[in-house]
Scaffold this motif. Structure first.
Motif, short mmCIF file in Angstrom:
data_model
loop_
_atom_site.label_atom_id
_atom_site.label_comp_id
_atom_site.label_asym_id
_atom_site.label_seq_id
_atom_site.Cartn_x
_atom_site.Cartn_y
_atom_site.Cartn_z
N ILE A 1 1.22 -1.66 0.10
CA ILE A 1 0.01 -0.13 0.09
C ILE A 1 0.90 1.16 0.00
O ILE A 1 0.70 2.20 -0.77
N ARG A 2 1.67 1.68 0.51
CA ARG A 2 2.84 1.98 0.90
C ARG A 2 3.54 2.27 -0.70
O ARG A 2 3.64 4.41 -0.65
N GLN A 3 3.69 1.62 -0.77
CA GLN A 3 4.47 1.51 -2.09
C GLN A 3 3.72 1.81 -3.75
O GLN A 3 4.16 2.70 -4.57
N PHE A 4 2.73 1.69 -3.14
CA PHE A 4 1.28 2.05 -4.52
C PHE A 4 1.34 3.28 -4.27
O PHE A 4 1.21 4.22 -5.77
N LEU A 5 0.40 3.82 -3.16
CA LEU A 5 -0.08 5.13 -3.55
C LEU A 5 1.14 6.01 -3.29
O LEU A 5 1.01 7.64 -4.32
N GLY A 6 2.52 5.91 -2.68
CA GLY A 6 3.72 6.56 -2.65
C GLY A 6 4.41 6.40 -4.96
O GLY A 6 4.20 7.89 -5.06
N GLY A 7 3.68 6.10 -5.11
CA GLY A 7 4.17 5.63 -6.63
C GLY A 7 3.74 6.41 -7.38
O GLY A 7 3.76 6.89 -8.39
N LEU A 8 2.18 6.19 -6.77
CA LEU A 8 1.18 7.03 -7.80
C LEU A 8 1.66 8.67 -7.27
O LEU A 8 1.03 9.24 -7.89
N LEU A 9 2.04 9.41 -6.31
CA LEU A 9 2.22 10.62 -6.13
C LEU A 9 3.53 10.96 -6.93
O LEU A 9 2.68 12.77 -7.62
N TYR A 10 4.54 10.29 -6.68
CA TYR A 10 5.45 10.98 -7.96
C TYR A 10 4.76 10.38 -9.48
O TYR A 10 5.23 11.13 -9.70
N VAL A 11 4.67 9.13 -9.94
CA VAL A 11 4.24 9.87 -11.17
C VAL A 11 2.97 10.26 -11.77
O VAL A 11 3.53 10.74 -12.86
N GLY A 12 1.92 10.82 -11.05
CA GLY A 12 1.31 11.20 -10.98
C GLY A 12 1.67 12.62 -11.18
O GLY A 12 0.82 13.20 -12.09
#
Length: 307
Positions: free
Chosen positions: A52-63
């Motif tokens: 969950i941490r990496q999915f949401l953190g990755g979304l912030l960066y990629v978004g």
């Protein structure tokens, strides 16, 4: 009055320097992420926390970079991203988060700080000789770990404690391989965009494994404390502190910017004893100091090799 306060505050910042303030931030807050991980895994599976941490953190960066219309990586750059997503996030971050479920946050932080030793050992098997300073540092660090474990001898009889130690050690090895892979095949594209992609890819990889194993719990059953811990890990650990870390690397000498490695475990140990009541005896404190001194010598040897 407000203008005077603002001028005085900005003057203090300029006197200290933004890079030093960023280093202080990294040194303290990356230490606190061990406690946030400990809190999260008290109520849910460790690998699910990492997912969950990496999915949401990755979304912030990629978004963010999608909005900026940042060009996507091409060709062999994807191979590097996938390898690093497995080494740095799926394995290193995933296993260390899982491991802290069974051991104290302070002990996990100390073991994870030993990754430079694995870099020396991996280089040795690749034909690079171990310098005397590095060998001396490894021996001192090993002695420090032995002192620490004097207070954990009874815990070694517990299979879950043994498992937590094993997971954390493996996570440091994979982190060392990830660092060497980054140095060897550093991509030419935006490192922050790459970081976000690595997080997203690793989260998909971890979700596939944990879901197939039936290890995840329904999102509705995740406690509020775990959600708050995950939010902290994302915003503080994965975004703000990493940005501060890159800033210190860009504006401070390596020997200064690497100070965080020695402070993170101390922060985790002290706060862990206050917040979770984790064991903090004189032997553990002395062992931690001895271990970090040995780690300093290993890092010193690595910097000399680079020069």
């Amino acid at each position: 009055m407000r203008a005077k306060i603002q001028n005085a505050f900005s003057g203090k910042i300029e006197a200290i320097g933004f890079p030093i303030l960023a280093l202080c931030w990294v040194s303290f807050f990356w230490g606190t992420t061990w406690l946030a991980s400990k809190e999260a895994v008290r109520h849910m599976p460790g690998l699910q926390v990492a997912t969950i941490r990496q999915f949401l953190g990755g979304l912030l960066y990629v978004g963010y970079f999608l909005i900026k219309k940042e060009p996507w990586p091409k060709g062999k750059q994807w191979k590097t991203i996938i390898i690093l997503s497995i080494l740095n996030f799926a394995l290193s971050n995933g296993l260390s988060t899982w491991g802290v479920k069974y051991i104290s946050s302070g002990l996990g932080a100390i073991i994870s700080a030993l990754f430079p030793i694995w870099i020396i050992i991996i280089n040795f098997f690749n034909g690079i000789k171990i310098a005397r300073v590095a060998l001396f540092g490894i021996l001192i660090s090993f002695g420090g770990i032995c002192i620490i474990f004097m207070d954990y001898l009874s815990d070694f009889l517990r299979p879950d404690f043994q498992f937590g130690i094993l997971l954390t050690i493996i996570s440091t090895v994979t982190w060392a391989f990830g660092i060497l892979e980054t140095k060897k095949k550093a991509a030419s594209f935006n490192p922050y965009f790459s970081l976000g992609l690595q997080m997203l890819i690793s989260s998909v990889f971890l979700f596939g494994i944990t879901e197939a194993a039936g290890a995840n719990i329904p999102l509705s059953e995740i406690s509020l404390n775990s959600w708050w811990a995950i939010v902290y890990l994302i915003l503080i650990g994965s975004v703000l502190t990493f940005i501060a870390f890159i800033y210190t690397l860009q504006h401070l000498p390596t020997e200064i910017s690497s100070i965080y490695v020695y402070i993170n475990p101390i922060v985790a140990m002290v706060l862990g004893s206050f917040i979770f009541g984790e064991t903090l005896t004189q032997a553990i404190a002395i062992g931690a100091v001895v271990t970090l001194i040995g780690l300093y010598l290993v890092n010193k040897s690595i910097r000399k090799t680079k020069n």
